[in-house]
Every structure is written in C-alpha cells, then in structure tokens.
Design a protein around this motif. Structure first.
Motif, PDB file in Angstrom:
ATOM      1  N   ASP A  78       0.850  -1.186   0.000  1.00 19.72           N
ATOM      2  CA  ASP A  78       0.000   0.000   0.000  1.00 19.72           C
ATOM      3  C   ASP A  78       0.888   1.238   0.000  1.00 19.72           C
ATOM      4  N   HIS A  79       0.568   2.168  -0.874  1.00 18.83           N
ATOM      5  CA  HIS A  79       1.341   3.404  -0.999  1.00 18.83           C
ATOM      6  C   HIS A  79       0.498   4.556  -0.458  1.00 18.83           C
ATOM      7  N   ARG A  80       0.945   5.146   0.659  1.00 18.27           N
ATOM      8  CA  ARG A  80       0.203   6.219   1.327  1.00 18.27           C
ATOM      9  C   ARG A  80       0.990   7.518   1.230  1.00 18.27           C
ATOM     10  N   LEU A  81       0.384   8.511   0.591  1.00 20.93           N
ATOM     11  CA  LEU A  81       1.077   9.773   0.318  1.00 20.93           C
ATOM     12  C   LEU A  81       0.120  10.937   0.502  1.00 20.93           C
ATOM     13  N   LYS A 104       0.276  13.351 -11.693  1.00 22.33           N
ATOM     14  CA  LYS A 104       1.480  12.645 -12.136  1.00 22.33           C
ATOM     15  C   LYS A 104       1.723  11.394 -11.286  1.00 22.33           C
ATOM     16  N   LEU A 105       1.525  11.521  -9.980  1.00 24.17           N
ATOM     17  CA  LEU A 105       1.707  10.362  -9.108  1.00 24.17           C
ATOM     18  C   LEU A 105       0.768   9.217  -9.487  1.00 24.17           C
ATOM     19  N   LEU A 106      -0.496   9.546  -9.671  1.00 20.82           N
ATOM     20  CA  LEU A 106      -1.456   8.511 -10.036  1.00 20.82           C
ATOM     21  C   LEU A 106      -1.104   7.879 -11.381  1.00 20.82           C
ATOM     22  N   ASN A 107      -0.654   8.684 -12.311  1.00 14.16           N
ATOM     23  CA  ASN A 107      -0.263   8.142 -13.615  1.00 14.16           C
ATOM     24  C   ASN A 107       0.991   7.272 -13.503  1.00 14.16           C
ATOM     25  N   LEU A 108       1.928   7.671 -12.636  1.00 14.62           N
ATOM     26  CA  LEU A 108       3.144   6.866 -12.456  1.00 14.62           C
ATOM     27  C   LEU A 108       2.812   5.489 -11.887  1.00 14.62           C
ATOM     28  N   TYR A 109       1.994   5.459 -10.853  1.00 17.86           N
ATOM     29  CA  TYR A 109       1.643   4.164 -10.253  1.00 17.86           C
ATOM     30  C   TYR A 109       0.841   3.312 -11.242  1.00 17.86           C
ATOM     31  N   ALA A 110      -0.032   3.944 -12.002  1.00 17.56           N
ATOM     32  CA  ALA A 110      -0.788   3.188 -13.002  1.00 17.56           C
ATOM     33  C   ALA A 110       0.136   2.639 -14.080  1.00 17.56           C
ATOM     34  N   LEU A 111       1.115   3.440 -14.488  1.00 17.27           N
ATOM     35  CA  LEU A 111       2.078   2.991 -15.497  1.00 17.27           C
ATOM     36  C   LEU A 111       2.874   1.798 -14.985  1.00 17.27           C
ATOM     37  N   HIS A 120      -3.087   5.322  -1.974  1.00 16.70           N
ATOM     38  CA  HIS A 120      -3.904   6.136  -1.080  1.00 16.70           C
ATOM     39  C   HIS A 120      -3.301   7.541  -1.067  1.00 16.70           C
ATOM     40  N   LEU A 121      -3.977   8.466  -1.705  1.00 21.40           N
ATOM     41  CA  LEU A 121      -3.440   9.822  -1.868  1.00 21.40           C
ATOM     42  C   LEU A 121      -4.384  10.832  -1.225  1.00 21.40           C
ATOM     43  N   VAL A 122      -3.807  11.748  -0.444  1.00 20.68           N
ATOM     44  CA  VAL A 122      -4.554  12.835   0.179  1.00 20.68           C
ATOM     45  C   VAL A 122      -3.990  14.147  -0.323  1.00 20.68           C
ATOM     46  N   VAL A 123      -4.863  15.053  -0.747  1.00 19.26           N
ATOM     47  CA  VAL A 123      -4.459  16.412  -1.140  1.00 19.26           C
ATOM     48  C   VAL A 123      -4.972  17.352  -0.056  1.00 19.26           C
ATOM     49  N   LEU A 124      -4.047  18.102   0.542  1.00 19.57           N
ATOM     50  CA  LEU A 124      -4.355  18.977   1.666  1.00 19.57           C
ATOM     51  C   LEU A 124      -4.260  20.439   1.215  1.00 19.57           C
ATOM     52  N   PHE A 125      -5.407  21.142   1.213  1.00 20.79           N
ATOM     53  CA  PHE A 125      -5.464  22.530   0.777  1.00 20.79           C
ATOM     54  C   PHE A 125      -5.356  23.471   1.986  1.00 20.79           C
ATOM     55  N   TYR A 126      -4.422  24.389   1.945  1.00 23.91           N
ATOM     56  CA  TYR A 126      -4.316  25.402   2.999  1.00 23.91           C
ATOM     57  C   TYR A 126      -3.649  26.646   2.412  1.00 23.91           C
ATOM     58  N   GLY A 127      -3.568  27.720   3.213  1.00 23.59           N
ATOM     59  CA  GLY A 127      -3.023  28.974   2.687  1.00 23.59           C
ATOM     60  C   GLY A 127      -3.860  29.446   1.514  1.00 23.59           C
ATOM     61  N   ARG A 128      -3.183  30.004   0.498  1.00 25.83           N
ATOM     62  CA  ARG A 128      -3.890  30.440  -0.696  1.00 25.83           C
ATOM     63  C   ARG A 128      -4.413  29.268  -1.511  1.00 25.83           C
ATOM     64  N   GLY A 129      -3.968  28.076  -1.175  1.00 29.46           N
ATOM     65  CA  GLY A 129      -4.449  26.898  -1.892  1.00 29.46           C
ATOM     66  C   GLY A 129      -5.918  26.612  -1.678  1.00 29.46           C
ATOM     67  N   HIS A 160     -10.741   8.619  -6.406  1.00 29.24           N
ATOM     68  CA  HIS A 160     -10.806   8.343  -4.967  1.00 29.24           C
ATOM     69  C   HIS A 160      -9.658   9.002  -4.193  1.00 29.24           C
ATOM     70  N   VAL A 161      -9.196  10.144  -4.686  1.00 28.96           N
ATOM     71  CA  VAL A 161      -8.230  10.944  -3.932  1.00 28.96           C
ATOM     72  C   VAL A 161      -8.994  11.700  -2.844  1.00 28.96           C
ATOM     73  N   ASP A 162      -8.513  11.626  -1.612  1.00 25.84           N
ATOM     74  CA  ASP A 162      -9.121  12.361  -0.506  1.00 25.84           C
ATOM     75  C   ASP A 162      -8.621  13.802  -0.535  1.00 25.84           C
ATOM     76  N   MET A 163      -9.534  14.754  -0.528  1.00 24.96           N
ATOM     77  CA  MET A 163      -9.167  16.161  -0.555  1.00 24.96           C
ATOM     78  C   MET A 163      -9.677  16.836   0.704  1.00 24.96           C
ATOM     79  N   VAL A 164      -8.747  17.429   1.446  1.00 26.21           N
ATOM     80  CA  VAL A 164      -9.034  17.986   2.766  1.00 26.21           C
ATOM     81  C   VAL A 164      -8.688  19.467   2.767  1.00 26.21           C
ATOM     82  N   VAL A 165      -9.592  20.274   3.322  1.00 20.47           N
ATOM     83  CA  VAL A 165      -9.441  21.731   3.329  1.00 20.47           C
ATOM     84  C   VAL A 165      -9.176  22.206   4.748  1.00 20.47           C
ATOM     85  N   CYS A 166      -8.175  23.059   4.910  1.00 22.00           N
ATOM     86  CA  CYS A 166      -7.841  23.635   6.214  1.00 22.00           C
ATOM     87  C   CYS A 166      -8.934  24.619   6.645  1.00 22.00           C
ATOM     88  N   GLY A 167      -9.589  24.323   7.772  1.00 23.62           N
ATOM     89  CA  GLY A 167     -10.648  25.195   8.253  1.00 23.62           C
ATOM     90  C   GLY A 167     -10.153  26.553   8.700  1.00 23.62           C
TER      91      GLY A 167
END
Length: 210
Positions: A78-81, A104-111, A120-129, A160-167
């Motif tokens: 399992d690859h957790r990033l 790119k990560l998802l494409n690399l693992y698929a390749l 298992h990939l999480v994208v964490l949005f904070y700051g101006r993001g 199925h990428v988890d996307m989390v926003v900084c409150g």
C-alpha cells in the motif's frame, strides 16, 4: 438638339487621397502587428510532449514509459502519500503545480501496474491553496471566471483521492464549509491533519523542481 460635353476623370482624380493612403497603410500595419503577436504567442506556449502517456488521469501529469529494467514501485504494498497545496498559482499552463503532481503520481503508479486500490493519496489545501477548493459558485464570485482546475479536481475525486481543506485558512478568507467543493472534507487545520496523516504512515510528497 445639343449634347453636353462629357466629363472625363484625370489620373489625379482616380488616385487615392493622402488620408485614404494613410488609413490603408495603417490598417495593413495593424494587421501585420496582430499576425506577429499571434505567432509569438503560439511559439511561446509550451508544446505537449508527444511521448507522454496518461494511464489514469487524462490531460495532466503525463508520464514517460521507461525500460523494462527500471526500478518499479511494489504492486502489492500500500502506498500512502499526501500532497500540500498551499498556493493557487498556476504553473503548468492553467493547472496548479501541486495538482499536476497529484495527477502525475497517479499516472506513475498506473504505469507501473500498481492497482488503484493500493494507492492512497490525500491532497491537503491550505493557505492560498484553499481558493482551489472553493465551489464553482464561490470561485466564480471571487475571481470572476471559472476555476481552471475544476476538471482536474473532478478527475482526482473520481480516482478516490481524498481532498481535505484547512478550516483555519478557509475561515481567515471569510469562507465557510458550505463554500467548498462537493466531495471535499473540512478539517480543523492543516497542521493537525498533517500530523495525523504522518502518524498513519502517510509520506509527504516534496515539491517538484521547476
């Protein structure tokens, strides 16, 4: 019966006036300038590499096939990033740099033949993001145009990428939970979420060089 004398036009009468000549040359000059500008713009735009392939996320994060002897990620582990998105700056055409990395990560693992359920990939949005995490309506109201990353975010969500926003960042920009995109999760803060992810075995994806 008398006939009036026919009038004839001289070469001077047929010649365009100085004003008409000036207008004509001005029009030609403007046309040439417009053509030159269009060519310069086309030449300056980065051309897509025809060798790139997009095995999982289309249109972003293209990857290159490599030789059969290259080291490959495990297809059974399992690859957790997780990826930080702390800026709304677009650096890959109109696509945010960090969202480009996620694709790119998802494409690399698929390749590499890694099953989708093993990534298992999480994208964490904070700051101006957090601007990128706004709903279509909230983004349009703030910037006056649609979010250019919306299509890629939809693809990541479907993957199925988890996307989390900084409150905290969201609140400091005077937005609330109702203003974020459907399918995204609101967290107390990016600081606490990052610690939780690391404790759960998630590794941070570093920023790619320019």
């Amino acid at each position: 019966m008398s006939y009036s004398k026919a009038t004839t036009m001289s070469d001077d009468d047929l010649a365009p006036s100085p004003i008409r000549r000036a207008l004509a040359w001005s029009g030609i000059a403007l046309l040439l300038i417009a053509c030159a500008a269009a060519l310069a713009f086309t030449a300056s735009r980065p051309q897509p590499d025809p060798r790139l392939t997009y095995p999982r996320i289309h249109g972003a994060g293209g990857v290159l096939p490599v030789g059969p002897d290259a080291l490959m990620p495990s297809t059974t582990a399992d690859h957790r990033l997780y990826i930080d998105v702390d800026s709304d700056e677009a650096t890959h055409g109109e696509i945010n740099r960090r969202l480009h990395t996620a694709a790119k990560l998802l494409n690399l693992y698929a390749l590499a033949g890694v099953p989708n359920e093993k990534v298992h990939l999480v994208v964490l949005f904070y700051g101006r993001g957090v601007d990128l995490a706004l709903s279509d309506a909230a983004y349009q109201k703030k910037f006056g145009h649609p979010n250019p990353n919306a299509g890629l975010i939809r693809q990541l969500h479907q993957a199925h990428v988890d996307m989390v926003v900084c409150g905290q960042a969201l609140g400091h920009q005077n937005f609330v939970a109702a203003n974020i995109r459907p399918g995204m999760s609101l967290a107390l803060s990016a600081l606490t979420t990052r610690e939780e992810l690391q404790a759960a075995g998630y590794g941070e994806v570093p920023k790619e060089p320019d």
